[in-house]
Structure formats: C-alpha cells, structure tokens
Scaffold this motif. Structure first.
Motif, short mmCIF file in Angstrom:
data_model
loop_
_atom_site.label_atom_id
_atom_site.label_comp_id
_atom_site.label_asym_id
_atom_site.label_seq_id
_atom_site.Cartn_x
_atom_site.Cartn_y
_atom_site.Cartn_z
N LEU A 1 -5.47 1.95 -7.37
CA LEU A 1 -6.30 1.23 -6.41
C LEU A 1 -6.20 1.92 -5.06
CD1 LEU A 1 -4.95 -1.08 -8.46
CD2 LEU A 1 -6.54 -2.49 -7.16
N ALA A 2 -7.33 2.16 -4.42
CA ALA A 2 -7.36 2.91 -3.16
C ALA A 2 -7.88 2.02 -2.03
CB ALA A 2 -8.25 4.14 -3.32
N PHE A 3 -7.04 1.79 -1.04
CA PHE A 3 -7.42 1.03 0.15
C PHE A 3 -8.03 1.98 1.17
CE2 PHE A 3 -4.68 -1.96 -1.82
CZ PHE A 3 -4.90 -3.20 -1.25
N ARG A 4 -9.24 1.68 1.61
CA ARG A 4 -9.88 2.49 2.64
C ARG A 4 -9.23 2.24 4.00
NH1 ARG A 4 -16.28 1.27 1.29
NH2 ARG A 4 -16.30 2.15 -0.84
N HIS A 5 -9.48 3.16 4.91
CA HIS A 5 -8.99 3.01 6.27
C HIS A 5 -9.59 1.74 6.88
CE1 HIS A 5 -7.44 4.14 10.18
NE2 HIS A 5 -8.63 3.94 10.70
N ILE B 1 1.54 0.70 -11.38
CA ILE B 1 0.27 0.73 -10.67
C ILE B 1 0.44 1.67 -9.50
CG2 ILE B 1 -1.39 -0.62 -9.32
CD1 ILE B 1 -0.38 -3.11 -10.82
N VAL B 2 -0.55 2.52 -9.24
CA VAL B 2 -0.55 3.39 -8.07
C VAL B 2 -1.48 2.79 -7.03
CG1 VAL B 2 -1.13 5.68 -7.18
CG2 VAL B 2 -0.05 5.46 -9.42
N VAL B 3 -1.02 2.72 -5.80
CA VAL B 3 -1.85 2.23 -4.71
C VAL B 3 -1.85 3.27 -3.59
CG1 VAL B 3 0.09 0.85 -3.84
CG2 VAL B 3 -2.21 0.39 -3.02
N LEU B 4 -3.04 3.71 -3.21
CA LEU B 4 -3.18 4.71 -2.16
C LEU B 4 -3.87 4.08 -0.94
CD1 LEU B 4 -4.50 7.72 -4.30
CD2 LEU B 4 -2.12 7.08 -3.81
N SER B 5 -3.35 4.38 0.24
CA SER B 5 -3.93 3.84 1.48
C SER B 5 -4.37 4.97 2.40
CB SER B 5 -2.91 2.96 2.20
OG SER B 5 -2.55 1.85 1.41
N ASP B 6 -5.58 4.86 2.91
CA ASP B 6 -6.12 5.88 3.80
C ASP B 6 -5.69 5.56 5.24
OD1 ASP B 6 -7.49 7.96 4.92
OD2 ASP B 6 -9.49 7.11 4.64
N ILE B 7 -4.40 5.72 5.50
CA ILE B 7 -3.85 5.38 6.81
C ILE B 7 -4.49 6.21 7.92
CG2 ILE B 7 -1.75 5.28 8.19
CD1 ILE B 7 -1.80 3.25 5.97
N ALA B 8 -4.70 7.50 7.66
CA ALA B 8 -5.18 8.42 8.70
C ALA B 8 -6.70 8.48 8.80
CB ALA B 8 -4.63 9.82 8.45
N GLY B 9 -7.42 7.75 7.95
CA GLY B 9 -8.88 7.76 8.00
C GLY B 9 -9.49 9.06 7.52
#
Length: 252
Positions: free
Chosen positions: A212-216, A186-194
C-alpha cells in the motif's frame, strides 16, 4: 460543481463496503500486528496511528496501541487520554490498567526504549484482553527488526517511495513471511518527500504480498488534519491488516 460529480462510483462504494465489513469483522483470537522499519523517516508511526484508528471501528476498548519509544503512534493517547475505568475495563488487571490510557475507544501503553524481551514481559500477558494489539516498533536495525516481527501475526514493514528504501522494505517483508509460518506481511510506502514516483504503482501487481502506497499529504506536513486520500488509504491499510489477520488466525 454538480452533486453528481462528487458522488462516489458504484465500484468505489463496493470497495468501501468491503473494507468496512472486513475491518469490523469479529476476531476469533487476539491478532497482534507489528509496525516496523529498518530506516528512519518512513512515516511509520503516522501510518500506524491512522491504521489503529480505523481498526477501532466497532470495537471500542478492544484495540491496544503499544509504543516502544516516546513520541510514536500512541503518544497522543498517552498524553491526552483518560485513565482506564474499572467499570469499562474490569477484564484487565488493576495493576496493568495503571499503565494504560484510553481515548476515542483506543487503549494505549508505552515503555521506554522497549525491547522484544520487554514486550513479552509487559505486553504479552494482556494481549488476550484485546481483539487487536498494534505495536509501533519504530526504526530498528535488521536483527532487532526481525525479533520485532516475531511478536506479531501481521508485520507491516514501512519504507519510502525511494526505490532503494522500497526494495529494502519488500525484501524484509518477504523474508519475514517466508521464515515465520504464522506471520503475514504487508509493505507500506509513504511519499514523505513528495517524489510522486510511479515505481510503487508499477511494482505492486507483481508482488506476492500486499503493498500500500501513501501519497504525499501536504496537509499533514503542515500540521493539519489528513487529506481524504490519506484516510482512504488508512482504511485500505486497516482492511489489509484484518485480511492478513484472518489468514494468520487460520494458522494459530
């Protein structure tokens, strides 16, 4: 705002029911999940902690969160949790219980600068006592990340919303799944920098593996509780781990 404006749609209710049913489904054998990144600052430990919290639904004391470095996803449990009681955890050998703490139904253990050899020595002997074992490996070099992936039936590879980081995570996840017969990625991406990039949304439908992509989350960045959208994504992440676990169990 009227009450109807905040009521979830029928589609959203169906998604919620499906995710909760998947998360709480019984486990045939212990499922091991590895969280790993090949670069720092991807939000890996936060995602791991939120996912473990959701996976613990309906299985109190049956989920183990393992840290291989101080300050990762199980650190709060290790710092603030209670020792494991013999009454509730008699299935676990007494000498092993001494390494563990429990909080809100989640058991945690850690070892300093842990390697895969340490994992096989310390963790592998106790995995059979838990439904789900989640290991937060943190950011590792590519060879070490590959070894870490081998410890799990499910490997969650973290990256950021930056395209180079995301593509690296996707490539590693696809390679891990292709090389390991009983591993699901599973790939999970996080928008740490907004950054609010549209790239994750564009690429997700084209991938053969879940992304799955987590928004800031400004609330978490300010040290507050996660926003509702973050917890919704964490629930989706936990459901994705269990679906991948079902598939992996079939190969065991």
């Amino acid at each position: 705002m009227t009450m109807s404006a905040t009521r979830p749609t029928a589609a959203a209710q169906h998604v919620l029911i499906d995710e909760l049913t998947t998360i709480t489904a019984s486990v045939g054998r212990s499922v091991r999940c590895s969280f790993v990144a090949t670069e720092r600052s991807t939000g890996l430990s936060t995602v791991a902690a939120l996912t473990v919290r959701e996976l613990s639904r309906g299985r109190r004391g049956r989920v183990l969160s393992v840290d291989t470095r101080p300050g990762q996803s199980g650190s709060m449990i290790l710092r603030e949790g209670a020792p494991l009681s013999e009454e509730s955890f008699a299935r676990i050998p007494a000498d092993t219980r001494a390494w563990m703490r429990e909080q809100n139904g989640i058991v945690a253990m850690s070892f300093e600068r842990g390697t895969t050899a340490d994992w096989h020595r310390v963790v592998a002997p106790v995995v059979r006592h838990f439904d789900i074992v989640s290991t937060d490996w943190g950011a590792l070099s590519l060879p070490d990340a590959t070894d870490a992936a081998l410890t799990g039936h499910v490997v969650c590879v973290a990256g950021s919303w930056e395209r180079d980081s995301a593509e690296s995570a996707i490539a590693f996840a696809r390679a891990a799944e292709a090389q390991l017969d009983d591993c699901r990625a599973i790939v999970v991406l996080s928008d740490i920098a907004g950054r609010r990039s549209s790239w994750p949304r564009q690429v997700t439908p084209r991938l053969p593996i879940p992304l799955l992509a987590f928004r800031h989350d400004a609330a978490m960045a300010a040290g507050r509780a996660p926003a509702r959208t973050t917890m919704t994504m964490a629930r989706a992440m936990a459901a994705a781990v269990r679906r991948a676990g079902f598939s992996a169990e079939e190969q065991m």
